[in-house]
Scaffold this motif. Structure first.
Motif, PDB file in Angstrom:
ATOM      1  N   LEU A  92      -4.647 -12.642  -4.404  1.00 45.03           N
ATOM      2  CA  LEU A  92      -4.763 -11.260  -3.923  1.00 45.03           C
ATOM      3  C   LEU A  92      -5.101 -11.129  -2.445  1.00 45.03           C
ATOM      4  N   VAL A  93      -6.125 -11.854  -2.003  1.00 45.77           N
ATOM      5  CA  VAL A  93      -6.728 -11.484  -0.729  1.00 45.77           C
ATOM      6  C   VAL A  93      -5.869 -11.801   0.504  1.00 45.77           C
ATOM      7  N   PRO A  94      -5.299 -13.020   0.623  1.00 44.54           N
ATOM      8  CA  PRO A  94      -4.539 -13.284   1.859  1.00 44.54           C
ATOM      9  C   PRO A  94      -3.418 -12.274   2.073  1.00 44.54           C
ATOM     10  N   ARG A  95      -2.758 -11.878   0.990  1.00 44.38           N
ATOM     11  CA  ARG A  95      -1.685 -10.899   1.101  1.00 44.38           C
ATOM     12  C   ARG A  95      -2.220  -9.542   1.533  1.00 44.38           C
ATOM     13  N   LEU A  96      -3.364  -9.186   0.960  1.00 39.79           N
ATOM     14  CA  LEU A  96      -4.001  -7.913   1.303  1.00 39.79           C
ATOM     15  C   LEU A  96      -4.364  -7.883   2.778  1.00 39.79           C
ATOM     16  N   GLN A  97      -4.865  -9.019   3.291  1.00 47.57           N
ATOM     17  CA  GLN A  97      -5.356  -9.001   4.663  1.00 47.57           C
ATOM     18  C   GLN A  97      -4.248  -8.966   5.708  1.00 47.57           C
ATOM     19  N   ARG A  98      -3.025  -9.143   5.264  1.00 46.94           N
ATOM     20  CA  ARG A  98      -1.918  -8.972   6.213  1.00 46.94           C
ATOM     21  C   ARG A  98      -1.514  -7.508   6.350  1.00 46.94           C
ATOM     22  N   ALA A  99      -2.031  -6.632   5.462  1.00 52.74           N
ATOM     23  CA  ALA A  99      -1.656  -5.211   5.506  1.00 52.74           C
ATOM     24  C   ALA A  99      -2.334  -4.510   6.675  1.00 52.74           C
ATOM     25  N   LYS A 100      -1.975  -3.252   6.862  1.00 47.15           N
ATOM     26  CA  LYS A 100      -2.432  -2.533   8.056  1.00 47.15           C
ATOM     27  C   LYS A 100      -3.924  -2.222   8.010  1.00 47.15           C
ATOM     28  N   ASP A 101      -4.411  -1.769   6.868  1.00 41.79           N
ATOM     29  CA  ASP A 101      -5.811  -1.359   6.776  1.00 41.79           C
ATOM     30  C   ASP A 101      -6.448  -2.010   5.545  1.00 41.79           C
ATOM     31  N   PRO A 102      -6.764  -3.329   5.631  1.00 43.04           N
ATOM     32  CA  PRO A 102      -7.184  -4.044   4.427  1.00 43.04           C
ATOM     33  C   PRO A 102      -8.428  -3.463   3.771  1.00 43.04           C
ATOM     34  N   GLU A 103      -9.389  -2.974   4.576  1.00 43.23           N
ATOM     35  CA  GLU A 103     -10.631  -2.509   3.974  1.00 43.23           C
ATOM     36  C   GLU A 103     -10.370  -1.344   3.020  1.00 43.23           C
ATOM     37  N   MET A 104      -9.548  -0.393   3.473  1.00 41.48           N
ATOM     38  CA  MET A 104      -9.247   0.778   2.664  1.00 41.48           C
ATOM     39  C   MET A 104      -8.371   0.408   1.473  1.00 41.48           C
ATOM     40  N   LEU A 105      -7.332  -0.425   1.739  1.00 40.38           N
ATOM     41  CA  LEU A 105      -6.431  -0.792   0.641  1.00 40.38           C
ATOM     42  C   LEU A 105      -7.159  -1.626  -0.407  1.00 40.38           C
ATOM     43  N   SER A 106      -8.198  -2.378   0.034  1.00 40.22           N
ATOM     44  CA  SER A 106      -8.910  -3.213  -0.931  1.00 40.22           C
ATOM     45  C   SER A 106      -9.555  -2.342  -2.004  1.00 40.22           C
ATOM     46  N   ILE A 107     -10.019  -1.156  -1.611  1.00 36.62           N
ATOM     47  CA  ILE A 107     -10.641  -0.267  -2.596  1.00 36.62           C
ATOM     48  C   ILE A 107      -9.639   0.023  -3.702  1.00 36.62           C
ATOM     49  N   ILE A 108      -8.397   0.306  -3.295  1.00 31.31           N
ATOM     50  CA  ILE A 108      -7.393   0.695  -4.277  1.00 31.31           C
ATOM     51  C   ILE A 108      -6.920  -0.513  -5.075  1.00 31.31           C
ATOM     52  N   LEU A 109      -6.713  -1.632  -4.382  1.00 38.22           N
ATOM     53  CA  LEU A 109      -6.264  -2.847  -5.068  1.00 38.22           C
ATOM     54  C   LEU A 109      -7.271  -3.255  -6.145  1.00 38.22           C
ATOM     55  N   PHE A 110      -8.557  -3.283  -5.772  1.00 34.95           N
ATOM     56  CA  PHE A 110      -9.547  -3.740  -6.738  1.00 34.95           C
ATOM     57  C   PHE A 110      -9.837  -2.675  -7.781  1.00 34.95           C
ATOM     58  N   PHE A 111      -9.542  -1.417  -7.452  1.00 32.12           N
ATOM     59  CA  PHE A 111      -9.607  -0.409  -8.503  1.00 32.12           C
ATOM     60  C   PHE A 111      -8.553  -0.726  -9.563  1.00 32.12           C
ATOM     61  N   GLY A 112      -7.350  -1.108  -9.097  1.00 35.33           N
ATOM     62  CA  GLY A 112      -6.300  -1.492 -10.040  1.00 35.33           C
ATOM     63  C   GLY A 112      -6.741  -2.659 -10.896  1.00 35.33           C
ATOM     64  N   LEU A 113      -7.345  -3.673 -10.239  1.00 37.66           N
ATOM     65  CA  LEU A 113      -7.814  -4.843 -10.982  1.00 37.66           C
ATOM     66  C   LEU A 113      -8.858  -4.425 -12.022  1.00 37.66           C
ATOM     67  N   SER A 114      -9.746  -3.496 -11.628  1.00 39.62           N
ATOM     68  CA  SER A 114     -10.788  -3.088 -12.570  1.00 39.62           C
ATOM     69  C   SER A 114     -10.167  -2.387 -13.774  1.00 39.62           C
ATOM     70  N   GLN A 115      -9.076  -1.619 -13.540  1.00 39.94           N
ATOM     71  CA  GLN A 115      -8.395  -0.979 -14.657  1.00 39.94           C
ATOM     72  C   GLN A 115      -7.792  -2.023 -15.587  1.00 39.94           C
ATOM     73  N   VAL A 116      -7.188  -3.068 -14.999  1.00 36.45           N
ATOM     74  CA  VAL A 116      -6.574  -4.126 -15.812  1.00 36.45           C
ATOM     75  C   VAL A 116      -7.643  -4.820 -16.661  1.00 36.45           C
ATOM     76  N   ILE A 117      -8.775  -5.157 -16.022  1.00 36.38           N
ATOM     77  CA  ILE A 117      -9.824  -5.857 -16.767  1.00 36.38           C
ATOM     78  C   ILE A 117     -10.371  -4.970 -17.880  1.00 36.38           C
ATOM     79  N   GLU A 118     -10.599  -3.680 -17.528  1.00 35.23           N
ATOM     80  CA  GLU A 118     -11.159  -2.767 -18.523  1.00 35.23           C
ATOM     81  C   GLU A 118     -10.206  -2.617 -19.708  1.00 35.23           C
ATOM     82  N   ALA A 119      -8.895  -2.494 -19.396  1.00 36.10           N
ATOM     83  CA  ALA A 119      -7.915  -2.325 -20.472  1.00 36.10           C
ATOM     84  C   ALA A 119      -7.877  -3.568 -21.354  1.00 36.10           C
ATOM     85  N   LEU A 120      -7.820  -4.756 -20.715  1.00 32.41           N
ATOM     86  CA  LEU A 120      -7.767  -5.983 -21.510  1.00 32.41           C
ATOM     87  C   LEU A 120      -9.029  -6.131 -22.345  1.00 32.41           C
TER      88      LEU A 120
END
Lengths: 291, 306
Positions: free
Chosen positions: A81-109
């Motif tokens: 996840l992280v190296p790809r995220l850090q190449r994006a324009k605004d990693p700090e902000m996008l990380s909130i959304i990316l890890f929100f997605g991960l939290s949804q996946v974990i919660e669902a599983l």
């Protein structure tokens, strides 16, 4: 009343310090917000529940086991996840959304595998009868959890300030680009810190059934807010500031519960907003030069 | 044809027409109403996140403030629904004004503080000590003003106004200055833009949108609990829908709502955990592979999307 609130506050403070520590380590090293932190904590809690119910493993034993398992899990997850995220324009902000997605996946599983019910572990696994500290009697499970939290914090201190890897980790925290330029393998250092961050969350989860009440797959969101309150009070990005944050948070929480119980739920939010507005760098933060 | 007119014809007109005409041919009005609510909320998020870069993780606070402003003025002051809607909007703007200091924070700090603020408002509204005023956990019942047909029409009007606002932001000097602030606040200030004023205005507009649609939501459902209108699902759905389509465009949030909320209604209600799984994976894939949303695909192919 007052002494009880103080001592229980310290015990909870130590525990909350452990709850926030992993989130803060990850933020400090990678400048990403791990919104799935609370879900890793939940996984740790379910690990403790199942190991206790299936093989009767004591939660202290589970704590060592989850530490190894989650550190090992964190390494591949970091590279995924992280190296790809850090190449994006605004990693700090996008990380909130990316890890929100991960939290949804974990919660669902977790809901699919464990079912949505509340689970708990009886507090008597740590022996019956309360423990007496300075004339106040506290449940044994609280004291064991607080001691385990203290040990975990001490471990992080030793790792950060007494090992070569910790020295490199602190270098990455101070300035990622300069650390890269001096030839530090930033990805390797970050991946290990990420793994340890997840493992700390999972260890906090092992003791969650005793400190936070019963556990269920969707408990993560609340935990995130509480962890944020703890680490923002201490200082975002400074793992040792979390100790102060945890204790301030724990003591304020028990005081609120003792004296204004119906408003106690407001505490994390108000404390968080107040500190962010008055002293955004946290109680132990250094002034940051901007632009 | 001027650009704004083309954008209006391509986006606002078809969406509003569909929202206005579908109830005549399709019987599940509640579903259509929820679509209208999310279309509006996603544009509200677009105004503040897309154009100014502040991620409103507690956006639902304004929605709830609108719902409670509406309900309490109906219950205690016996106001007519449309007047009460004004109170709901005022409540949301008041909360927005109260939270303007948060705009000093940036990035993750703002998102977290905003989330905490919305949860604090929820805790106050549902606090047992205030049951006399807010009805606490017992929830609100507004059977006296129940009128779903009128409430639906008002919701469509609010949606039309919100879409109009986004078209304006997309094609105006003000919208451009907001985007300049988002990309580099210091340079924007150097270029003569009043940064604080522009930001505050966008923030309050976005609060107003959520407050209005929150009030209509209260009116439409007429029986609800504090946890219904302060559910963090509203903020999160609105943010994800807007992001999925692509922010700072008019089309993006619309596409996001139609696709994702469509999927949600197809599988999310019967098996919520499988929807949550797909949804989580979609979000992760989106951030990693298409961080500017679906419409950025069109831009890559050289098509100008409204």
């Amino acid at each position: 009343m007052l002494e009880y609130a103080l001592i229980a506050g310290l015990v909870f403070g130590l525990y909350f310090c452990l709850v926030g520590l992993g989130l803060n380590l990850v933020f400090g090293v990678m400048r990403i917000v791990n919104l799935a932190h609370g879900d890793f904590l939940m996984l740790g809690a379910f690990g403790a529940f199942w190991l206790f119910n299936l093989v009767g493993l004591n939660p202290v034993g589970t704590a060592f086991l989850v530490f190894a398992v989650f550190t090992a899990l964190g390494l591949p997850l970091y590279y995924l996840l992280v190296p790809r995220l850090q190449r994006a324009k605004d990693p700090e902000m996008l990380s909130i959304i990316l890890f929100f997605g991960l939290s949804q996946v974990i919660e669902a599983l977790a809901t699919i595998v464990f079912g949505p019910s509340e689970r708990s572990i009886p507090g008597r696994v740590f022996g019956t009868g309360p423990v007496h500290i300075l004339g106040q009697s506290l449940p044994a499970a609280w004291v064991v959890s607080a001691i385990a939290s203290g040990v975990a914090v001490l471990f992080i201190y030793v790792y950060l300030y007494r090992t070569r890897l910790g020295y490199l980790t602190r270098a990455v925290m101070v300035h990622r680009e300069e650390a890269l330029a001096t030839g530090i393998d930033v990805d390797r250092v970050s991946a290990i810190a990420f793994g340890i961050g997840l493992a700390l969350a999972a260890i906090a989860g092992v003791f969650a059934p005793f400190m936070l009440g019963s556990v269920n797959p969707s408990m993560g969101v609340d935990i995130n807010i509480q962890s944020f309150a703890v680490i923002v009070v201490g200082s975002l990005g400074n793992p040792l500031g979390t100790i102060l944050g945890g204790i301030v948070y724990g003591i304020s929480l028990t005081f609120m519960q003792t004296y204004f119980s119906s408003w106690a739920n407001l505490l994390p939010y108000v404390l968080l907003i107040f500190i962010l507005l008055v002293r955004p760098s946290g109680l132990l933060g250094r002034e940051v030069r901007s632009a | 044809m001027p650009r704004w007119l083309r954008h209006t014809l391509l986006t606002v007109v078809p969406v509003v027409a569909a929202a206005g005409l579908l109830p005549f041919g399709y019987s599940n009005q509640l579903l259509l109403f929820n679509f209208v609510v999310f279309l509006t909320l996603a544009q509200g998020v677009n105004v503040i996140y897309g154009f100014t870069g502040y991620l409103p993780f507690g956006y639902v606070g304004f929605f709830g403030a609108g719902a409670y402003g509406f309900s309490l003025s109906v219950l205690h002051l016996h106001m007519a629904p449309l007047a009460a809607l004004g109170v709901g909007a005022a409540a949301a703007i008041l909360l927005g004004l109260l939270l303007t200091p948060l705009l000093r924070l940036s990035g993750a700090y703002f998102a977290i503080a905003n989330l905490a603020a919305s949860l604090a408002v929820y805790q106050v509204v549902s606090n047992p000590n205030l049951t006399e005023i807010t009805k606490g956990h017992y929830g609100i019942s507004l059977s006296g003003v129940f009128n779903p047909t009128l409430a639906y029409s008002v919701a469509v009007v609010i949606l039309a106004a919100t879409l109009g606002l986004t078209v304006y932001l997309r094609n105006s000097r003000f919208g451009l200055s907001l985007q300049a602030i988002r990309d580099d606040a210091i340079s924007a200030g150097m270029a003569g833009i009043d940064v604080v004023r522009a930001r505050t205005l966008a923030w309050l507009l976005s609060a107003l949108i959520a407050g209005l649609i929150g009030g209509v939501f209260a009116w439409y459902v007429s029986v609800f609990y504090p946890e219904t209108v302060f559910s963090s699902e509203f903020s999160i759905f609105a943010i994800v829908f807007a992001l999925f389509g692509g922010v700072a465009t008019v089309t993006g949030p619309i596409l996001g709502v139609i696709i994702l909320y469509g999927v949600y209604n197809a599988i999310g209600i019967s098996t919520p955990q499988y929807f949550q799984l797909i949804y989580g994976l979609l979000i992760m894939g989106l951030v990693l592979f298409l961080p500017s949303g679906l419409v950025s695909l069109f831009k890559r192919w050289g098509i100008d999307v409204p």
